[in-house]
Structure formats: C-alpha cells, structure tokens
Design a protein around this motif. Structure first.
Motif, PDB file in Angstrom:
ATOM      1  N   ALA A   1       7.416  11.156   8.422  1.00  0.00           N
ATOM      2  CA  ALA A   1       6.965   9.800   8.719  1.00  0.00           C
ATOM      3  C   ALA A   1       7.693   8.852   7.785  1.00  0.00           C
ATOM      4  O   ALA A   1       7.850   9.156   6.595  1.00  0.00           O
ATOM      5  N   THR A   2       8.141   7.716   8.312  1.00  0.00           N
ATOM      6  CA  THR A   2       8.882   6.746   7.519  1.00  0.00           C
ATOM      7  C   THR A   2       8.066   5.465   7.385  1.00  0.00           C
ATOM      8  O   THR A   2       7.566   4.937   8.382  1.00  0.00           O
ATOM      9  N   TYR A   3       7.977   4.969   6.171  1.00  0.00           N
ATOM     10  CA  TYR A   3       7.238   3.734   5.847  1.00  0.00           C
ATOM     11  C   TYR A   3       8.080   2.553   6.298  1.00  0.00           C
ATOM     12  O   TYR A   3       9.103   2.240   5.698  1.00  0.00           O
ATOM     13  N   ARG A   4       7.661   1.883   7.381  1.00  0.00           N
ATOM     14  CA  ARG A   4       8.388   0.756   7.940  1.00  0.00           C
ATOM     15  C   ARG A   4       7.605  -0.525   7.677  1.00  0.00           C
ATOM     16  O   ARG A   4       6.638  -0.826   8.369  1.00  0.00           O
ATOM     17  N   LYS A   5       8.030  -1.256   6.674  1.00  0.00           N
ATOM     18  CA  LYS A   5       7.290  -2.473   6.317  1.00  0.00           C
ATOM     19  C   LYS A   5       7.475  -3.554   7.370  1.00  0.00           C
ATOM     20  O   LYS A   5       6.577  -4.337   7.659  1.00  0.00           O
TER      21      LYS A   5
ATOM     22  N   PHE B   1       3.816   3.684  10.395  1.00  0.00           N
ATOM     23  CA  PHE B   1       4.022   4.948   9.678  1.00  0.00           C
ATOM     24  C   PHE B   1       3.817   6.065  10.693  1.00  0.00           C
ATOM     25  O   PHE B   1       2.913   6.869  10.593  1.00  0.00           O
ATOM     26  N   HIS B   2       4.654   6.120  11.696  1.00  0.00           N
ATOM     27  CA  HIS B   2       4.496   7.064  12.795  1.00  0.00           C
ATOM     28  C   HIS B   2       4.829   8.486  12.359  1.00  0.00           C
ATOM     29  O   HIS B   2       5.839   8.716  11.662  1.00  0.00           O
ATOM     30  N   LEU B   3       4.044   9.437  12.814  1.00  0.00           N
ATOM     31  CA  LEU B   3       4.229  10.848  12.471  1.00  0.00           C
ATOM     32  C   LEU B   3       5.047  11.532  13.563  1.00  0.00           C
ATOM     33  O   LEU B   3       4.744  11.364  14.749  1.00  0.00           O
ATOM     34  N   GLU B   4       6.041  12.318  13.165  1.00  0.00           N
ATOM     35  CA  GLU B   4       6.893  13.009  14.136  1.00  0.00           C
ATOM     36  C   GLU B   4       7.116  14.454  13.714  1.00  0.00           C
ATOM     37  O   GLU B   4       7.132  14.775  12.526  1.00  0.00           O
TER      38      GLU B   4
ATOM     39  N   PRO C   1       0.817  -1.219   0.000  1.00  0.00           N
ATOM     40  CA  PRO C   1       0.000   0.000   0.000  1.00  0.00           C
ATOM     41  C   PRO C   1       0.846   1.263   0.000  1.00  0.00           C
ATOM     42  O   PRO C   1       2.033   1.235   0.343  1.00  0.00           O
ATOM     43  N   SER C   2       0.231   2.358  -0.386  1.00  0.00           N
ATOM     44  CA  SER C   2       0.784   3.681  -0.143  1.00  0.00           C
ATOM     45  C   SER C   2       0.221   4.179   1.183  1.00  0.00           C
ATOM     46  O   SER C   2      -0.904   3.837   1.554  1.00  0.00           O
ATOM     47  N   LEU C   3       1.008   4.979   1.886  1.00  0.00           N
ATOM     48  CA  LEU C   3       0.617   5.459   3.212  1.00  0.00           C
ATOM     49  C   LEU C   3       0.564   6.980   3.228  1.00  0.00           C
ATOM     50  O   LEU C   3       1.391   7.640   2.576  1.00  0.00           O
TER      51      LEU C   3
ATOM     52  N   LYS D   1       6.493   3.545  -0.852  1.00  0.00           N
ATOM     53  CA  LYS D   1       7.132   2.235  -0.757  1.00  0.00           C
ATOM     54  C   LYS D   1       7.968   2.166   0.519  1.00  0.00           C
ATOM     55  O   LYS D   1       8.277   3.187   1.152  1.00  0.00           O
ATOM     56  N   ALA D   2       8.341   0.944   0.868  1.00  0.00           N
ATOM     57  CA  ALA D   2       9.079   0.700   2.107  1.00  0.00           C
ATOM     58  C   ALA D   2      10.344   1.549   2.180  1.00  0.00           C
ATOM     59  O   ALA D   2      11.047   1.733   1.182  1.00  0.00           O
ATOM     60  N   ASP D   3      10.593   2.086   3.383  1.00  0.00           N
ATOM     61  CA  ASP D   3      11.750   2.916   3.723  1.00  0.00           C
ATOM     62  C   ASP D   3      11.672   4.336   3.171  1.00  0.00           C
ATOM     63  O   ASP D   3      12.560   5.142   3.447  1.00  0.00           O
ATOM     64  N   ASP D   4      10.618   4.648   2.419  1.00  0.00           N
ATOM     65  CA  ASP D   4      10.408   6.029   1.993  1.00  0.00           C
ATOM     66  C   ASP D   4      10.120   6.887   3.204  1.00  0.00           C
ATOM     67  O   ASP D   4       9.432   6.452   4.130  1.00  0.00           O
ATOM     68  N   LYS D   5      10.597   8.126   3.186  1.00  0.00           N
ATOM     69  CA  LYS D   5      10.253   9.079   4.226  1.00  0.00           C
ATOM     70  C   LYS D   5       9.479  10.213   3.587  1.00  0.00           C
ATOM     71  O   LYS D   5       9.972  10.866   2.656  1.00  0.00           O
ATOM     72  N   GLY D   6       8.265  10.442   4.080  1.00  0.00           N
ATOM     73  CA  GLY D   6       7.494  11.592   3.656  1.00  0.00           C
ATOM     74  C   GLY D   6       7.748  12.742   4.620  1.00  0.00           C
ATOM     75  O   GLY D   6       7.933  12.513   5.817  1.00  0.00           O
ATOM     76  N   SER D   7       7.771  13.964   4.105  1.00  0.00           N
ATOM     77  CA  SER D   7       8.001  15.112   4.978  1.00  0.00           C
ATOM     78  C   SER D   7       7.310  16.340   4.423  1.00  0.00           C
ATOM     79  O   SER D   7       7.173  16.501   3.196  1.00  0.00           O
ATOM     80  N   ASN D   8       6.868  17.206   5.352  1.00  0.00           N
ATOM     81  CA  ASN D   8       6.195  18.442   4.954  1.00  0.00           C
ATOM     82  C   ASN D   8       5.986  19.281   6.204  1.00  0.00           C
ATOM     83  O   ASN D   8       5.587  18.748   7.251  1.00  0.00           O
TER      84      ASN D   8
END
Lengths: 114, 113
Positions: free
Chosen positions: A64-68, A73-76, A31-33, A52-59
């Motif tokens: 948040a990092t995608y941890r398969k 997908f914890h938000l910090e 999935p996408s998160l 995808k796994a290990d991607d980090k989204g930021s804004n």
C-alpha cells in the motif's frame, strides 16, 4: 475529525487473482496509515504501515502506498491465496503528542476460493 | 515475545451479573486500549489509557461500564450489571505511543444470556 472510508464488501476472489481494497482518509496534519488483518477467531494483526507521504508499506505480498494528494492508502496484492481470507481494516493515527489513538475503517471481508 | 494477553477467552453469564475482563499489555508499552466488536457496529474504541491514566472514555457506552489500570502491566474492563446487548468480542490492545502500531490480544468473546 479524522475518518477512514473503506470500499463496501464483502469481496470474493478466486485464488491467484489480483486484489485491490480501496481506502481513503480525512485527517489534519500528517497521520500514519495502517492496514490490519483479522483472521477468524483472532484479534487484529498489523499487516503493514506507512508513516509519511509516498512511503510504501509491504508485507506478505501485500503493498500500500501513502498518497497524500489523493488521501488514499489502497491495499494491493498481485496473487491472492486461500489463506488470505480474512477481514481487512484500514486505519490512521494522528499521532500528535503521546496519544496513539487509531481511527479505523469499517473493515472488509475477503473470501478467496480455491 | 509475549503479546497482549486477555482473559478469559470466552465468558457466558446471565444478565444482571458482574463481568470482569482482564488484559496484560506488552511489557514496555505505555498506551492501552479497550475495543468492542459486533457485527452491527463493527470495531468501537471504548477507552484508552496513557501511562495508566484514562485519556478518553467517550466510547464507554454507559455507567454500567468501567475500566481501570492500576499499574503498567494490568487493566480491567468491568460491566455491572450486564445486559444481553453487551454481548460482543472485547479486545485489548497496547502500543508504545505516538504513531506506533497497536498490538491486539485475541479478545474475550462475551455472551450475556
């Protein structure tokens, strides 16, 4: 079926505190998160995403990092502001084929005090 | 760029009346979603369309609810007859499909007296 679990809220923090909002998921495939944010009286806005796994989204200072391996997908955010007070939703999209149906968590309310 | 446009922003009406909520998705988006949000039940997906065709309406609460998408730029959600328990904020969202994010309108706050 797919599901998203968010930590129970609400969360109240002082300005400049460190923020973590937990999110775990169950899904088949890859999935996408997403993290969405809803400010009072408004619709949901996309905050960040990872596809995808290990991607980090930021804004806006949020990450948040995608941890398969831990299906998380914890938000910090390192230093929250009063303007970050809102409801935060974790979501996933199975994305197979043309359907982009999202599965949302229940949302968590964040209040930041000056 | 114009986002998802919903109308009306607020609607107050008496039970038994017909209510029609309207949505204009972002131009070029081929998926459209209707959600309902309440304190008790959170955010619920009611129905979604792909290329104007309803794909999944399993979230529609009962036959009093109906949704249409006559073309790529317009959708309606209708409640007839309305009941007080239908009071909620109704959101419309659109996306370009696949794993692309959904873009939400500002919602219609519906109150049924």
């Amino acid at each position: 079926g797919d599901s998203v679990t968010q930590m129970e809220g609400p969360v109240t923090l002082s300005e400049e505190a460190f923020l973590t909002i937990n999110c775990t998921y169950t899904a088949t495939g890859y999935p996408s998160l997403f993290w969405y944010v809803q400010y009072p009286g408004e619709g949901l806005q996309l905050l960040l995403k990872a596809t995808k796994a290990d991607d980090k989204g930021s804004n806006k200072g949020f990450e948040a990092t995608y941890r398969k391996e831990t299906t998380s997908f914890h938000l910090e955010k390192g230093s929250v502001q009063v303007s970050d007070s809102a409801v935060y939703f974790c979501a996933l999209s199975g994305g197979r084929g043309a359907n982009s149906k999202l599965t949302f968590g229940k949302g968590i309310t964040l209040s930041v005090r000056p | 760029d114009a986002g998802v446009i919903q109308s009306p922003r607020h609607e107050v009406t008496e039970m038994g009346q017909e209510v029609t909520l309207r949505c204009k998705p972002i131009s070029g988006h081929n998926s459209l979603f209707w959600y309902r949000q309440t304190m008790m039940r959170g955010l619920e997906l009611l129905i979604y369309f792909n290329n104007n065709v309803p794909i999944d309406d399993s979230g529609m609460p009962e036959d009093r609810f109906s949704a249409k998408m006559p073309n790529a730029s317009f959708s309606t959600l209708k409640i007839q007859p309305s009941e007080p328990r239908d009071s909620a904020v109704y959101f419309c969202a659109s996306s370009s499909g696949g794993n692309q994010p959904q873009h939400f309108g500002d919602g219609t706050r519906l109150s049924i007296l």
